[in-house]
Design an enzyme around this catalytic site. Structure first.
Site, PDB file in Angstrom:
ATOM      1  N   ARG A   1       4.061  -1.312  -3.753  1.00 27.27           N
ATOM      2  CA  ARG A   1       3.031  -0.687  -4.327  1.00 27.27           C
ATOM      3  C   ARG A   1       2.870  -0.458  -5.483  1.00 27.27           C
ATOM      4  NH1 ARG A   1      -1.687   2.698  -2.580  1.00 27.27           N
ATOM      5  NH2 ARG A   1      -1.669   4.687  -3.800  1.00 27.27           N
TER       6      ARG A   1
ATOM      7  N   HIS B   1      -9.072  -1.870  -6.283  1.00 30.68           N
ATOM      8  CA  HIS B   1      -8.071  -1.865  -5.109  1.00 30.68           C
ATOM      9  C   HIS B   1      -8.391  -2.520  -3.945  1.00 30.68           C
ATOM     10  CE1 HIS B   1      -5.776   1.576  -7.712  1.00 30.68           C
ATOM     11  NE2 HIS B   1      -7.129   1.261  -8.343  1.00 30.68           N
ATOM     12  N   SER B   2      -7.328  -2.152  -2.978  1.00 32.92           N
ATOM     13  CA  SER B   2      -7.667  -2.691  -1.567  1.00 32.92           C
ATOM     14  C   SER B   2      -7.038  -1.871  -0.595  1.00 32.92           C
ATOM     15  CB  SER B   2      -7.583  -4.197  -1.303  1.00 32.92           C
ATOM     16  OG  SER B   2      -6.142  -4.504  -1.199  1.00 32.92           O
TER      17      SER B   2
END
Lengths: 424, 316
Positions: free
Chosen positions: A242, A311-312
């Site tokens: 991330r 984003h997701s």
């Protein structure tokens, strides 16, 4: 069809270039009826071998003639004797054809590259960077690539600037790929770049009018180091990365959450102090070079009116604040805009997005980019969480990329139009 | 100007060049430079070889070692409950407290009624409220709709109501769920479930796979029921680990290995990866699940796994 003509012309050009070696194109400026008469006679004389590119009509319009090399001396003498002014427009037709041919080959290749680019697939960083170059080459009148600095591991950070000119027009910022594992955001941004370019080229509302008044800055990969890392292997340690890839105070753990590192209530609740955590805020605000590069770029520009980050996952369209639950001063307007945008999004495929502030909709988050932008006076700041709601999560099947991108475009288009219509 | 040349070119070529076009095509393809293509292939092979050589050569200490962190105790994760949590009474259905509670109800629903061809997902929360209860916990009342996968949003949505009780204790205690969905009783095991069972209950069946779906979201159709079974089995873990501060989804099936069937149950060894939305952590669990159309899904063993590529055993 155009493709076949181009290929045919190309082949013909190569073969025929020798035929035109030394030929010139003369532009004749007839000044009287007598001149016109003479020229018309020349035109009728097919055996003489002159190639009239434009017809003899009147003294208003110049006449262009391709003159074979063998006839050059004779024609020029003839024109001089009759006091008919002319200029040499093309000194050597062959040379021009050569250049034409090179350009045609290059253009065909470029067009093939963007037309054959597979938007319905996830691509690695190199491929995306190549795509950017191709897009810029194909739309050089509109798009330029801006290098805003390097990453921790020394990769370039590029932003695509869509501009019809002018000096620091009010601008819209869109970024994707802040979080490396959210692949649908990069893939959507790639599609968006092409879509904006195409809409402009084909004069499709509202893109040309938006671009006449504003610039659009689109950053497809905001975290290149992280993105490369997610491609290193299928293993989950890599694919689900991330953060950035910087070294931290803990030698066993790398990376900072680039969406907790902004100078917006940095240090508050909603981020972690543990370098091993996924939402590690970093040692200080803007400690991450990736964040610093973007923040500096936007601050130096000084005229951004909208800031949006992709984003997701979770299918949410959110506005500030993330760091606190109290309403932002523009909350009502932002909520309305987001609601309308989510309706536009929904109209494409029926996808339902929920709307609200970051704090209330997803969780408390400090050091978030959207808060930073808003607190800097960029009123229309939004964060998207794209598809889906959890079924595939970060591993969204590639066959959903294009429809996700298209519905996102519907929302973005609405917001951009709104921003354009509401200058401040 | 260029277009003038082009159209002119066409007219000329139609006179003098058309006849010889074919022979020209042959010569032009020969003229295209082969060296570039060869170089590209050579470089790709070289790169591949050097990558293969490089990986084993790297000593373990140079590769980034991971911290082997203990299972995150959800109760310890966020000692202060954010403002949003303290609201009693009606909750905003689109806000996360209602959604987290509904997610817990979904985990529960899946443990009871999930199967290879039926996994429930949250469509939306219609109404929600919360109140503190005497023993120090918090009870959420929910009215929501769920979808079934496969068929997802295309299929009919079920209306449900639930009460989710989060005990607030020193050590984590799993939430308690009371659930009621319309038409739930009418849900029998589907024909596809039966066919799937018959296919894999055979003694020589030994399915195994990794990464469902893969990095690109790909998964073969054959593996989808196994993936859905994993989601159901993972629901047992997600339910048990949930608190007001978590929101779990299954991120991926890292591996599946079919074990020998026992007592007419399919036996499946899974390693699953869960994603927690608030902390953004990826948490790995190993579990042994059994399933048959009659018995439903049961989790026989579950074990948290540290995400250390080099550790063979958990630290304790």
């Amino acid at each position: 069809m155009r493709h076949y003509i181009a290929v045919f012309a190309l082949l013909a050009a190569v073969y025929c270039e020798e035929v035109f070696n030394g030929d010139q194109v003369l532009r004749i400026h007839a000044e009287s009826k007598k001149h016109i008469q003479i020229l018309k006679e020349l035109e009728r004389d097919v055996d003489f071998g002159l190639d009239f590119w434009t017809n003899v009509v009147s003294t208003e319009l110049p006449v262009d003639i391709r003159v074979p090399h063998a006839r050059l001396y004779a024609i020029k003498n003839f024109l001089k004797e009759n006091n008919i002014p002319f200029t040499v427009m093309i000194n050597n037709v062959k040379e021009l054809l050569d250049r034409e041919r090179e350009e045609m080959v290059h253009n065909a290749e470029m067009e093939r590259k963007t037309k054959s680019f597979n938007f319905a697939a996830y691509h690695d960083l190199d491929t995306i960077y190549n795509f950017m170059d191709t897009l810029v080459a194909n739309h050089s009148n509109l798009i330029s690539k801006v290098n805003i600095g390097s990453t921790y591991e020394n990769r370039h950070m590029y932003v695509l600037k869509f501009s019809t000119g002018g000096e620091k027009k009010p601008a819209i910022w869109i970024d994707a790929g802040v979080h490396a594992r959210e692949w649908i955001s990069h893939a959507t941004a790639v599609w968006l770049a092409d879509r904006i370019a195409t809409d402009f080229k084909e004069n499709r509302t509202p893109v040309p009018s938006i671009l006449s008044q504003m610039d659009i800055y689109l950053m497809i990969v905001a975290n290149p180091d992280g993105y490369v890392f997610t491609h290193r292997s299928l293993s989950e340690f890599y694919r689900f990365w991330r953060k950035s890839r910087s070294a931290t105070s803990n030698p066993k753990c790398h990376g900072v959450d680039l969406n907790r590192n902004w100078d917006a209530e940095f240090g508050g609740p909603g981020a972690s102090d543990d370098p091993c955590a996924e939402d590690y805020r970093g040692p200080s605000a803007q400690s991450e070079i990736e964040v610093k590069n973007i923040a500096n770029f936007i601050t130096d520009h000084g005229n951004f009116k909208s800031f949006m980050t992709l984003h997701s996952y979770k299918q949410l369209l959110m506005y500030p604040y993330g760091y606190v639950g109290t309403d932002a001063p523009d909350r009502t307007e932002l909520h309305d805009v987001a609601t309308q945008a989510s309706k536009a999004l929904n109209s494409w495929h029926g996808t339902v997005y929920k709307v609200g502030s970051i704090f209330h909709t997803i969780e408390q988050a400090s050091g978030a980019s959207v808060d930073w932008a808003y607190l800097r006076g960029i009123k229309y700041s939004f964060a998207f969480e794209l598809r889906d709601t959890g079924e595939y999560g970060f591993l969204l099947p590639a066959d959903q990329i294009v429809s996700t991108a298209r519905e996102t475009w519907f929302a973005l288009r609405y917001i951009m139009q709104y921003v354009c219509d509401h200058p401040y | 100007m260029q277009s003038v040349i082009r159209t002119h070119l066409e007219s000329v070529s139609s006179h003098s060049c058309y006849a010889t076009e074919l022979s020209f095509i042959n010569s032009s393809t020969r003229r295209r430079s082969p060296p570039e293509w060869i170089m590209k292939t050579f470089c790709s092979v070289w790169l591949l070889l050097s990558l293969v050589e490089l990986r084993p050569a790297l000593p373990v200490s140079q590769e980034t070692p991971l911290a082997c962190r203990g299972p995150a105790d959800p109760a310890l994760q966020q000692p202060e409950t954010p403002e949003e949590m303290d609201t009693t009474g009606d909750l905003e259905p689109t806000h996360y407290p209602a959604r987290r509670a509904a997610t817990v109800a979904l985990h529960y629903l899946n443990t009871r009624h999930g199967s290879p061809y039926r996994v429930f997902g949250l469509q939306q929360v219609h109404k929600a409220s919360a109140e503190d209860v005497a023993a120090g916990g918090r009870k959420y009342s929910l009215d929501f709709s769920v979808t079934t996968s496969p068929s997802g949003s295309a299929g009919p949505a079920l209306r449900c109501s639930a009460e989710v009780l989060f005990p607030r204790t020193e050590r984590h205690t799993p939430p308690d769920v009371q659930l009621n969905c319309e038409a739930l009783q009418q849900l029998n095991s589907t024909a596809e479930d039966e066919a799937f069972y018959q296919k894999y209950i055979t003694p020589d069946s030994a399915v195994s796979a990794q990464y469902l779906p893969d990095s690109y979201g790909n998964m073969s159709e054959d593996m989808q029921p196994f993936w859905r079974l994993a989601r159901v089995a993972a629901s047992f873990i997600m339910l048990r680990e949930s608190s007001e501060n978590t929101e779990f989804n299954m991120a991926q099936v890292a591996s599946i290995t079919q074990q020998e069937s026992s007592e007419k149950q399919l036996m499946l060894d899974y390693v699953v990866l869960l994603h927690d939305l608030p902390s953004q952590e990826i948490i790995q669990w190993k579990l042994l699940a059994s399933w048959s159309p009659d018995s439903g899904v049961r989790v026989l063993q579950m074990e948290w796994q540290p995400r250390c590529p080099h550790a063979t055993k958990p630290p304790n």
